[in-house]
Design an enzyme around this catalytic site. Structure first.
Site, PDB file in Angstrom:
ATOM      1  N   CYS A  81       0.832  -1.217   0.000  1.00 52.37           N
ATOM      2  CA  CYS A  81       0.000   0.000   0.000  1.00 52.37           C
ATOM      3  C   CYS A  81       0.860   1.258   0.000  1.00 52.37           C
ATOM      4  O   CYS A  81       0.349   2.356  -0.192  1.00 52.37           O
ATOM      5  CB  CYS A  81      -0.892   0.025   1.245  1.00 52.37           C
ATOM      6  SG  CYS A  81       0.030   0.359   2.765  1.00 52.37           S
ATOM      7  N   CYS A 113      -4.690  -0.119   4.334  1.00 55.07           N
ATOM      8  CA  CYS A 113      -3.467  -0.851   4.667  1.00 55.07           C
ATOM      9  C   CYS A 113      -3.878  -1.955   5.613  1.00 55.07           C
ATOM     10  O   CYS A 113      -4.503  -1.686   6.640  1.00 55.07           O
ATOM     11  CB  CYS A 113      -2.453   0.072   5.348  1.00 55.07           C
ATOM     12  SG  CYS A 113      -1.038  -0.852   5.977  1.00 55.07           S
ATOM     13  N   CYS A 115      -1.662  -4.061   6.968  1.00 48.68           N
ATOM     14  CA  CYS A 115      -0.560  -4.499   7.831  1.00 48.68           C
ATOM     15  C   CYS A 115      -0.353  -3.634   9.071  1.00 48.68           C
ATOM     16  O   CYS A 115      -0.108  -4.145  10.146  1.00 48.68           O
ATOM     17  CB  CYS A 115       0.753  -4.479   7.064  1.00 48.68           C
ATOM     18  SG  CYS A 115       0.813  -5.523   5.623  1.00 48.68           S
ATOM     19  N   LEU A 340     -26.059  17.116 -18.201  1.00 52.97           N
ATOM     20  CA  LEU A 340     -26.236  17.993 -17.045  1.00 52.97           C
ATOM     21  C   LEU A 340     -25.182  19.086 -17.139  1.00 52.97           C
ATOM     22  O   LEU A 340     -24.001  18.783 -17.362  1.00 52.97           O
ATOM     23  CB  LEU A 340     -25.973  17.216 -15.758  1.00 52.97           C
ATOM     24  CG  LEU A 340     -27.132  16.563 -15.025  1.00 52.97           C
ATOM     25  CD1 LEU A 340     -26.624  15.906 -13.751  1.00 52.97           C
ATOM     26  CD2 LEU A 340     -28.176  17.595 -14.666  1.00 52.97           C
ATOM     27  N   LYS A 358     -25.564  10.655   7.569  1.00 52.27           N
ATOM     28  CA  LYS A 358     -25.176   9.480   6.802  1.00 52.27           C
ATOM     29  C   LYS A 358     -24.723   8.416   7.804  1.00 52.27           C
ATOM     30  O   LYS A 358     -23.743   8.614   8.527  1.00 52.27           O
ATOM     31  CB  LYS A 358     -24.015   9.845   5.865  1.00 52.27           C
ATOM     32  CG  LYS A 358     -23.525   8.677   5.063  1.00 52.27           C
ATOM     33  CD  LYS A 358     -22.393   9.065   4.148  1.00 52.27           C
ATOM     34  CE  LYS A 358     -22.027   7.872   3.296  1.00 52.27           C
ATOM     35  NZ  LYS A 358     -20.817   8.041   2.547  1.00 52.27           N
ATOM     36  N   PHE A 728      -1.205 -13.135   5.989  1.00 55.67           N
ATOM     37  CA  PHE A 728      -2.178 -13.317   7.071  1.00 55.67           C
ATOM     38  C   PHE A 728      -2.775 -14.727   7.090  1.00 55.67           C
ATOM     39  O   PHE A 728      -3.915 -14.922   7.499  1.00 55.67           O
ATOM     40  CB  PHE A 728      -3.289 -12.252   6.991  1.00 55.67           C
ATOM     41  CG  PHE A 728      -2.766 -10.864   6.766  1.00 55.67           C
ATOM     42  CD1 PHE A 728      -2.034 -10.214   7.752  1.00 55.67           C
ATOM     43  CD2 PHE A 728      -2.958 -10.216   5.550  1.00 55.67           C
ATOM     44  CE1 PHE A 728      -1.506  -8.950   7.537  1.00 55.67           C
ATOM     45  CE2 PHE A 728      -2.433  -8.948   5.320  1.00 55.67           C
ATOM     46  CZ  PHE A 728      -1.710  -8.315   6.321  1.00 55.67           C
ATOM     47  N   GLY A1006       2.288 -18.541  11.707  1.00 60.01           N
ATOM     48  CA  GLY A1006       2.275 -18.834  13.135  1.00 60.01           C
ATOM     49  C   GLY A1006       3.214 -17.931  13.922  1.00 60.01           C
ATOM     50  O   GLY A1006       3.702 -18.311  14.986  1.00 60.01           O
ATOM     51  N   GLU A1181       0.901 -12.490  16.004  1.00 54.39           N
ATOM     52  CA  GLU A1181      -0.520 -12.784  16.149  1.00 54.39           C
ATOM     53  C   GLU A1181      -1.179 -12.392  17.472  1.00 54.39           C
ATOM     54  O   GLU A1181      -2.359 -12.054  17.486  1.00 54.39           O
ATOM     55  CB  GLU A1181      -0.733 -14.298  15.930  1.00 54.39           C
ATOM     56  CG  GLU A1181      -0.464 -14.711  14.502  1.00 54.39           C
ATOM     57  CD  GLU A1181      -0.490 -16.212  14.324  1.00 54.39           C
ATOM     58  OE1 GLU A1181      -1.342 -16.728  13.612  1.00 54.39           O
ATOM     59  OE2 GLU A1181       0.370 -16.882  14.935  1.00 54.39           O
TER      60      GLU A1181
HETATM   61  C1  LIG Z   1     -15.516   3.887  -3.724  1.00 48.31           C
HETATM   62  C2  LIG Z   1     -16.656   4.829  -3.942  1.00 48.31           C
HETATM   63  C3  LIG Z   1     -17.423   5.239  -2.865  1.00 48.31           C
HETATM   64  C4  LIG Z   1     -18.490   6.094  -3.069  1.00 48.31           C
HETATM   65  N1  LIG Z   1     -19.243   6.468  -1.987  1.00 48.31           N
HETATM   66  C5  LIG Z   1     -20.293   7.297  -2.186  1.00 48.31           C
HETATM   67  C6  LIG Z   1     -21.103   7.689  -1.095  1.00 48.31           C
HETATM   68  O1  LIG Z   1     -20.874   7.305   0.036  1.00 48.31           O
HETATM   69  N2  LIG Z   1     -22.155   8.520  -1.342  1.00 48.31           N
HETATM   70  C7  LIG Z   1     -22.429   8.992  -2.595  1.00 48.31           C
HETATM   71  O2  LIG Z   1     -23.380   9.742  -2.764  1.00 48.31           O
HETATM   72  N3  LIG Z   1     -21.663   8.635  -3.630  1.00 48.31           N
HETATM   73  C8  LIG Z   1     -20.625   7.803  -3.462  1.00 48.31           C
HETATM   74  N4  LIG Z   1     -19.849   7.435  -4.513  1.00 48.31           N
HETATM   75  C9  LIG Z   1     -20.202   7.955  -5.836  1.00 48.31           C
HETATM   76  C10 LIG Z   1     -19.296   9.095  -6.281  1.00 48.31           C
HETATM   77  O3  LIG Z   1     -19.702  10.296  -5.702  1.00 48.31           O
HETATM   78  C11 LIG Z   1     -19.420   9.136  -7.787  1.00 48.31           C
HETATM   79  O4  LIG Z   1     -18.791   7.951  -8.271  1.00 48.31           O
HETATM   80  C12 LIG Z   1     -18.782  10.330  -8.442  1.00 48.31           C
HETATM   81  O5  LIG Z   1     -19.292  11.526  -7.961  1.00 48.31           O
HETATM   82  C13 LIG Z   1     -19.088  10.218  -9.933  1.00 48.31           C
HETATM   83  O6  LIG Z   1     -18.419  11.245 -10.617  1.00 48.31           O
HETATM   84  P1  LIG Z   1     -17.579  10.927 -11.928  1.00 48.31           P
HETATM   85  O7  LIG Z   1     -17.119  12.207 -12.443  1.00 48.31           O
HETATM   86  O8  LIG Z   1     -16.534   9.917 -11.644  1.00 48.31           O
HETATM   87  O9  LIG Z   1     -18.689  10.271 -12.825  1.00 48.31           O
HETATM   88  P2  LIG Z   1     -18.490   9.222 -13.978  1.00 48.31           P
HETATM   89  O10 LIG Z   1     -18.179   7.899 -13.385  1.00 48.31           O
HETATM   90  O11 LIG Z   1     -17.578   9.746 -15.005  1.00 48.31           O
HETATM   91  O12 LIG Z   1     -19.965   9.201 -14.538  1.00 48.31           O
HETATM   92  C14 LIG Z   1     -21.018   8.675 -13.801  1.00 48.31           C
HETATM   93  C15 LIG Z   1     -22.294   8.722 -14.622  1.00 48.31           C
HETATM   94  O13 LIG Z   1     -22.635  10.054 -14.854  1.00 48.31           O
HETATM   95  C16 LIG Z   1     -22.722  10.327 -16.244  1.00 48.31           C
HETATM   96  N5  LIG Z   1     -22.318  11.718 -16.391  1.00 48.31           N
HETATM   97  C17 LIG Z   1     -21.186  12.292 -15.906  1.00 48.31           C
HETATM   98  N6  LIG Z   1     -21.242  13.617 -16.123  1.00 48.31           N
HETATM   99  C18 LIG Z   1     -22.399  13.873 -16.758  1.00 48.31           C
HETATM  100  C19 LIG Z   1     -23.024  15.065 -17.228  1.00 48.31           C
HETATM  101  N7  LIG Z   1     -22.452  16.264 -17.105  1.00 48.31           N
HETATM  102  N8  LIG Z   1     -24.228  14.941 -17.804  1.00 48.31           N
HETATM  103  C20 LIG Z   1     -24.845  13.733 -17.947  1.00 48.31           C
HETATM  104  N9  LIG Z   1     -24.284  12.593 -17.528  1.00 48.31           N
HETATM  105  C21 LIG Z   1     -23.079  12.661 -16.926  1.00 48.31           C
HETATM  106  C22 LIG Z   1     -21.866   9.284 -16.880  1.00 48.31           C
HETATM  107  O14 LIG Z   1     -22.244   9.032 -18.194  1.00 48.31           O
HETATM  108  C23 LIG Z   1     -22.144   8.100 -15.990  1.00 48.31           C
HETATM  109  O15 LIG Z   1     -23.354   7.488 -16.321  1.00 48.31           O
HETATM  110  C24 LIG Z   1     -18.788   6.571  -4.360  1.00 48.31           C
HETATM  111  C25 LIG Z   1     -18.006   6.163  -5.435  1.00 48.31           C
HETATM  112  C26 LIG Z   1     -16.960   5.292  -5.250  1.00 48.31           C
HETATM  113  C27 LIG Z   1     -16.148   4.847  -6.430  1.00 48.31           C
HETATM  114  S1  FES Z   2      -0.844  -3.218   3.173  1.00 48.03           S
HETATM  115 FE1  FES Z   2       0.106  -1.502   4.055  1.00 48.03          FE
HETATM  116  S2  FES Z   2       2.072  -2.207   4.498  1.00 48.03           S
HETATM  117 FE2  FES Z   2       1.058  -3.982   3.803  1.00 48.03          FE
END
Ligand SMILES: Cc1cc2nc3c(=O)[nH]c(=O)nc-3n(C[C@H](O)[C@H](O)[C@H](O)COP(=O)(O)OP(=O)(O)OC[C@H]3O[C@@H](n4cnc5c(N)ncnc54)[C@H](O)[C@@H]3O)c2cc1C
Ligand code: FES
Length: 1236
Positions: A81, A113, A115, A340, A358, A728, A1006, A1181
């Protein structure tokens, strides 16, 4: 255009059009640019300037200060990591060189991480903060920050690319327009094609199966999408505003009239996703995920809808923009040909109270069980108009709690109105049943709890007790303290040296198997997995898959030349005949979901993966899988031959003498190892053999399985284990399956074959920690002295009786630090249709500890005493016999306990907790103490080491039979050799384990491999020292180099091997490691969320071989235990047996904010271990067991709430992992207790 151009570390790269459109930047950097230090993922890069870990510092160019700092603070163990941690900090310091400690902590929410337990990483990073109370802190100066980078090309990318792009990549068209009109054109030109707008592309981390698409439109170049306008009435944020920028902009305006609610919103947004996603993902992307997947609990949509925000949408057909309410956008607008363009946040009236929540299974980077936002216009206690109550995580259709809104409209918040509001809400919510999510009941309870929190906050006068219902748990910046005695004899043994490979790991230069360069003609293998848990396989049709270009071979069990078995115990374990048979590839029937049934090899990883998806498997006799020990018992599926019965003392007699009895049931689920380096094997045909590179803790088993699958002798397989990105226990048996399969494929195709299993498949294919249900009965005296325990364990062994060995271990470790003279234990090994269980860090200690600590707490409850005092009475005394019959002559548990209790000021803090709980109805705290007694013993044949001195310059190389996986094995080996030869440890290099130089070794597991390897190396060094002694006597003043040169000139063999034989019962390696912990936690009773306030641990590691490394092991083990007992929940599909928690979206190992806020580790001083190597004890451990305290303290807190609320004094059943859901549900809240 001829390709995608960008700069990596100042060097131009052009990616040709032949690349697959879904190729990630990570894949490109690793496979094409050869930059293996990058282990994270992002996408689309034309025109960018990219810095990778190699670009910021290296051995040759000199390390970057961040790399040096993380190495110095021991913030790297396996190192997998570490480059990600370094680059995260690098990015952060570029954004803000004058960072604060809190900002550092807030920005490590997306890096896992497994570890370290994070404390050392955070300390290293916080040492750059001006306000951190960390020794050796120093802010970075800007020149050092940009060290090694070309200032022209190494600048951070702004993300706003002005240039257009129109590119046909192999299978799709990629556009990057620079205006909305251009997007309109592309959309019109491709009207009937599948179009994907792309910004951060982070949504693919959640909805992995969306697509494929014909046309991709990258929005980064469209200036209109970056707008930012503020006026007295609204704030307008362009659609491409990243979530990080949204937070900044909300913060910039929250003090203005009408925008007070931005403060709540920005706080909430900081717990959306993680810093990487928030930096790369935009606001529109989030809203559009909600648009396409209505069940997605979008925090962004929820908050915007509740505030009455609007979206602006561009239509490609009309070329015009229109605004729409959030609800119309969600339900009425057809977005297929629209974009959008902006979000418009309104100014809210002064009398509006806006709050959002949340509730998550883990502190950060977790999606909500339930999220909620409230917009309530109120004056005094009178609601003015209709409030807005928006909920997520209930069902795809639920956005507003409309009946509750109707009911509350224009009401005065009297007790009667409040009561009816809760029941209205409960009546109208119908959460969907979804096996991946929390239960409908909990989600409903959460919704009413959150409504209560808000309505409570509106009451101008409320009792001090209930005020605790309003606030969220508060987490200040965390801190750590470590104390240890550093012995000076045997230098540099006992010295707290950082890991030898720390710097190369931090620079991303450490080589893991999958970092090995691609061989000529290399092929990639992918398994096809059974997708039902219990059925007969009738036919496998691979015809479609074999038509794909580049798919060269398809192998099934029929292709196996030798034996279809990877479970070779060798002389290591006494496995039963059943345990010794585990098919690499299932032929006829599948008893476990996701066992491999065939595999493909192809010229590319992507094509092999696609091929695997095209295979059609026909099953018959599909049976409903058995997924719990209770079902297994009902179906009489016990492995009766494996049943274990253990009687200690005279339990029947003891029962007649006890004053009181208590009974209970304890449940524990599974745990995935979560090694960051997923499982991998690379097999390369060579002249007269196969060279294998494997990521395994058990080289010999891999060699056995590889040789036997092709029917060759062991000397046909040359095997190397470079290092592991964590093990692990998960890499003890299972890697042999991969080594065998890749060797078969390499042998039959006569080409190198790489078999690299991704995270989801690792979670599906490989066995995990053994779940169990234990029923117990304990008898004790009036004082709390436990005299006798009866336990029946139903252990979930998975499909084979492999789990018997862990059940055995659990029984052997069940006493922990407590002397119970009489035991009657029955361990039933139950068959289910899950993967066969595999060793997972401290496989016996973890269940054993949970059982005995729970029993002690239940005894305390019955006697109305605090568990600390009951446990204290029962601690082992020197000379007593333990559950395994060992006489504990050197037992230090009472000493460890006494000192720890004093240092941690337990008695005073118990009173503080009591007072806090009386003051606070909805937040409760608790403290408990836990123990660990871990029997260390060497097993297997032993372990050899060869020490070689190069006569010309005196440098030293060591090969040995232990695997470095983060535990500091190489460092301890080097310390031992440096001590014996009397040379600086810097001139010693420890080399990876190889089957040729270190054959017939024990497994590395171990806890004791480091000690054993060090002992072997000391033995070999000793031989050399004696061999060189005559030369030393002849030249007493010669320095080391001269001595070596003279030794060589005298024709001495400067290479020596020593085999550290493990004799059963050998006193030198037959001892106990003792630890104790004090754990204080706090729980939000309304939601079930908890946090670990303070933890003190004292560990007896004798004269620690390396206190810094041993403290790292302690912290890492404890946090892995926190995951096991609190957050890491494994769920299955009841119909198919499919594991549902197969990725980071729904499986939750702890992250940086799950660690104790105040964390103090002490090593017991003045405690040499007469039976350990160099008076030490092993550390890998034991400390994991102490984390039972996190669960038990939470439970005590909840019991305190039940006493307050319902007047009951009961013992909440123990059920690990004790998630927020289980915690909250154990209180049994209903609206009758929601008084203000
Ligand atoms: C690990 C992880 C955890 C997350 N946890 C949360 C959380 O706790 N709560 C939460 O609310 N969200 C969560 N998300 C969602 C996160 O907020 C969105 O993935 C992020 O905001 C998407 O933005 P992007 O630019 O990557 O979109 P993209 O992945 O590029 O696009 C997402 C979608 O939007 C479309 N799109 C993008 N821009 C436009 C536009 N201008 N007009 C029309 N369509 C469009 C794309 O075509 C696609 O369908 C999480 C995501 C991940 C990966
Ligand atoms: S995963 Fe962080 S040091 Fe191994």
């Amino acid at each position: 255009m001829s390709g995608i151009r960008f700069h990596v570390n100042g060097k131009e790269h052009i990616v040709p059009q032949s690349f697959h459109v879904t190729t990630s930047l990570n894949e490109y950097l690793r496979e094409s640019a050869g930059l293996k230090g990058t282990k994270v993922m992002c996408k689309e890069v034309d025109g960018w300037q990219i810095s990778t870990i190699e670009g910021i510092g290296s051995q040759r160019k000199g390390y970057h200060p961040i790399q040096e700092r993380i190495a110095k603070f021991n913030g790297t163990q396996c190192g997998y990591c570490t480059p990600g941690m370094v680059m995260n900090m690098y990015g952060l310091l570029h954004q803000k060189p004058n960072i604060t400690a809190q900002e550092v902590e807030d920005n490590f929410d997306g890096n896992i991480c497994r570890c370290t337990g994070y404390r050392s990483i955070l300390d290293a990073m916080k040492s750059f903060a001006g306000n951190a109370n960390i020794p050796d802190s120093k802010a970075i100066d800007i020149e050092d920050l940009n060290k090694n980078l070309c200032s022209k090309t190494g600048e951070a990318c702004t993300g706003k690319c002005g240039q257009g792009l129109d590119l046909r990549l192999n299978d799709a068209h990629w556009h990057r327009p620079t205006s909305l009109d251009q997007i309109g054109e592309v959309m019109k030109d491709n009207k009937h094609k599948k179009i994907r707008l792309v910004f951060g592309n982070t949504s693919t981390g959640i909805y992995k199966d969306d697509g494929p698409y014909d046309v991709y439109i990258d929005l980064h170049g469209v200036k209109e999408l970056y707008s930012y306008e503020v006026n007295g009435k609204s704030v307008r944020l362009g659609a491409a505003t990243t979530l990080t920028q949204v937070i900044e902009r909300l913060k910039a305006n929250h003090h203005k009239p009408g925008f007070k609610y931005f403060s709540d919103m920005s706080k909430h947004l900081k717990v959306v996703a993680n810093v990487m996603v928030r930096n790369g993902g935009c606001i529109a992307g989030n809203l559009m995920i909600k648009y396409w997947h209505k069940e997605f609990p979008s925090d962004v949509f929820l908050m915007l809808e509740c505030a009455g925000a609007k979206v602006e949408i561009f239509s490609s057909t009309s070329g015009k923009k229109e605004t729409s309410s959030m609800m119309d956008f969600l339900n009425k607008v057809d977005m297929t040909d629209r974009v959008l363009t902006a979000v418009i946040l309104p100014c809210l009236a002064d009398n509006v109270v806006y709050r959002s929540f949340k509730i998550t299974p883990r502190w950060q980077n977790a999606h909500a069980y339930v999220n909620a936002a409230f917009n309530i216009p109120i004056e005094g206690l009178v609601i003015k108009g209709r409030p807005s109550v928006v909920l997520g995580g209930i069902s795809a259709d639920t956005v507003h709690a409309t009946k509750t809104e109707d009911f509350l409209a224009n009401k005065t918040l009297s007790p009667a109105v409040l009561k009816e509001a809760y029941s209205t809400l409960r009546d109208e919510l119908v959460p969907t049943e979804n096996p991946q999510e929390a239960s409908p009941k909990y989600r409903k309870d959460l919704a009413s709890g959150l409504l209560y929190k808000v309505l409570l906050s509106l009451q101008p006068s409320k009792s001090s007790q209930v005020r605790s219902g309003v606030e969220d748990l508060h987490r200040p910046t965390s801190s750590g303290l470590q104390t240890y005695q550093e012995m000076t004899h045997d230098f540099p043994i006992h010295k707290g040296l950082p890991k030898k490979e720390a710097a190369v790991q931090a620079a991303g230069e450490a080589v893991f198997v999958n970092d090995m360069p691609k061989f000529q003609n290399e092929l990639y293998a992918v398994f096809v997995l059974a997708d039902v848990a219990s059925a007969t396989i009738e036919s496998i049709d691979a015809s479609e898959a074999l038509k794909l270009p580049g798919v060269t071979h398809f192998f099934s069990a029929k292709d196996i030349i030798g034996e279809n078995n990877y479970m070779y115990g060798g002389s290591l374990f006494s496995l039963t005949p059943h345990e010794l048979k585990r098919a690499i590839i299932t032929e006829l029937s599948s008893g476990e979901y996701c066992h491999p049934i065939v595999f493909f090899i192809s010229e590319t990883q992507a094509m092999a993966t696609t091929a695997a998806k095209l295979v059609k498997v026909t099953y018959s006799k599909i049976r409903t899988p058995v997924l719990s020990v209770e079902e297994s018992l009902a179906k009489d599926m016990e492995f009766k031959d494996a049943r274990i019965t253990e009687v200690v003392g005279s339990p029947d007699e003891a029962w007649k003498t006890v004053d009181q009895k208590v009974e209970g049931t304890i449940k524990m689920g599974s745990q995935y190892h979560f090694y960051m380096e997923t499982q991998v094997s690379l097999a390369v045909p060579s002249e007269d053999s196969i060279d294998v590179y494997s990521s395994t803790q058990n080289l010999d088993a891999c060699q056995d399985a590889a040789a036997q699958i092709i029917g060759k002798p062991l000397n046909f397989i040359n095997i190397t284990v470079p290092r592991l990105g964590g093990g692990f226990g998960g890499k003890v048996f299972e890697p042999a399956m991969l080594t065998a399969a890749s060797s078969l494929a390499a042998y039959l195709s006569d080409q190198p074959v790489r078999l690299n299993v991704d995270l989801a498949s690792c979670i599906r294919i490989f066995g995990k920690r053994q779940p169990f249900v234990a029923k117990y009965k304990a008898g004790f005296t009036q004082e709390g002295d436990v005299k006798v325990v009866d336990v029946e364990i139903l252990a979930d062994s998975g499909y084979t009786d492999h789990g018997a060995m862990f059940t055995h271990d659990c029984i052997n470790y069940m006493d922990m630090g407590y002397f119970v003279p009489n035991w009657n234990i029955v361990g039933k090994v139950m068959q289910t249709n899950k993967k066969s269980m595999m060793p997972t860090r401290a496989p016996g200690t973890v269940p054993g500890a949970l059982i005995i600590e729970s029993i002690m707490e239940n005894v305390a409850k019955t006697l109305n005493k605090h568990p600390v005092f009951v446990k204290e009475i029962n601690l082992y005394r020197k000379g007593q016999k333990d559950i395994m019959g060992h006489t504990l002559n050197n037992c230090t548990i009472r000493e460890v306990w006494r000192r720890l209790k004093d240092i941690a000021e337990v008695e005073g803090r118990l009173r503080q907790v009591e007072a806090y709980n009386q003051e606070n109805k909805w937040k409760k705290r608790a403290i408990t103490m836990t123990t660990s007694k871990h029997h260390m013993h060497h097993y297997g044949p032993g372990l050899g080491a060869t020490v070689t001195i190069y006569g010309r310059d005196g440098s030293v190389a060591v090969t040995q039979g232990g695997v470095e996986m983060g535990q500091g094995l190489y460092t301890k080996v080097a310390q031992g050799v440096a001590h014996v030869l009397g040379v600086p440890w810097e001139i010693i290099k420890v080399k990876p384990m190889q089957g040729i130089s270190s054959p017939n070794s024990m497994i590395s597991g171990g806890s004791i491999a480091s000690e054993s390897a060090m002992q072997a190396a000391i033995g070999a060094a000793q031989i050399l020292k004696e061999r060189m002694q005559p030369i030393r006597e002849k030249f007493p003043d010669a320095d080391w180099k001269e001595l070596c040169q003279r030794s060589e000139a005298n024709k001495l063999d400067l290479s020596a091997r020593f085999f550290n034989r493990h004799e059963l019962g050998d006193p030198l390696a037959n001892y106990h490691t003792y630890c104790a912990g004090v754990i204080e936690t706090e729980v939000d009773i309304l939601t079930g969320e908890s946090q670990i306030g303070r933890v003190d641990i004292m560990a007896d590691y004798g004269e620690s071989l390396n206190p810094v490394i041993d403290i790292g092991q302690t912290e890492g083990a404890f946090i892995m235990g926190v995951g096991c007992f609190l957050t890491e929940d494994t769920k299955f599909d009841k119909e198919t047996g499919r594991i549902l928690t197969d990725g980071t979206w729904n499986y939750k190992p702890p992250t940086t904010k799950d660690i104790p806020i105040d964390w103090r580790i002490h090593l017991l001083p003045d405690s040499p271990n007469p039976f350990g190597i160099r008076s030490s004890k092993a550390s890998g451990e034991p400390a994991i067991a102490l984390a039972t305290g996190a669960l038990l303290a939470n439970k005590q807190a909840l019991e305190a709430a039940r006493k307050d609320l319902f007047g009951v004094r009961d013992f909440i059943p123990v059920d690990a992992p004790f998630t927020p859901e289980k915690a909250q549900q154990s209180v049994g809240l209903d609206e009758s207790v929601f008084a203000v």
